[in-house]
Design a protein around this motif. Structure first.
Motif: not given
Length: 174
Positions: A112-118, A124-125, A144-158
């Motif tokens: 369960i996470q907030i669906g707003i890109c950091t 996000p889709l 990824d499948t846990a909502g952790r940032i893996r690639k791209g400009p976002a600095p933090l996990n969801l």
């Protein structure tokens, strides 16, 4: 013997004290509406928390609900998604957080996470991107499948909202 002369209170002293007290009560009565108007209104209080029934969500599905005007992604993860999230080396993550830290103990299947890109606040889709999690098409952030940032400009996990399980099939967000 020492004597102290003490003057008796006069009528003028009483009038000064009474006038000051009356003025203080009047100032407080005048200030109260201005202070009270800063409290949240009934619509904001109604959105403070929501309850969501999870019984209709099947394994592998994502439900999106609104809480405080923000989309909340509720994902019933498959065992393969959980295993993939737990197999990730924390050294590879920009914002290191284990899968266990992102879910409630004993309820590993529910993410369960907030669906707003950091990065810039886009939505996000789901089930897209290089890691089959979430993908923000605006600037290319991959989660990824846990909502952790893996690639791209976002600095933090969801971000994770505050939530608790009321029953096995009911959660309270907020």
């Amino acid at each position: 013997m020492a004597t102290s002369e003490r003057e008796e209170p006069t009528r003028r002293d009483f009038l000064y004290i009474a006038t000051g007290a009356f003025g203080a009560v009047g100032a407080a009565a005048l200030a109260w509406p201005f202070i009270d108007q800063m409290n949240p209104d009934a619509t904001a209080l109604a959105l403070a928390s929501i309850e969501v029934d999870l019984s209709s969500i099947e394994e592998g599905q994502t439900l999106t609900v609104k809480w405080r005007g923000k989309p909340i992604f509720i994902r019933y993860r498959t065992q393969e998604e959980i295993d993939a999230a737990r197999a990730v080396d924390l050294a590879e993550l920009r914002d290191p957080q284990t899968d266990e830290e992102r879910v409630k103990a004993g309820k590993d299947q529910w993410l369960i996470q907030i669906g707003i890109c950091t990065h810039l606040g886009c939505v996000p889709l789901g089930e897209q991107g290089d890691y089959d999690g979430w993908f923000c098409p605006c600037h290319g952030s991959h989660y990824d499948t846990a909502g952790r940032i893996r690639k791209g400009p976002a600095p933090l996990n969801l971000e994770l909202p505050p939530y608790d399980f009321v029953t096995d099939d009911l959660i309270k967000i907020g």
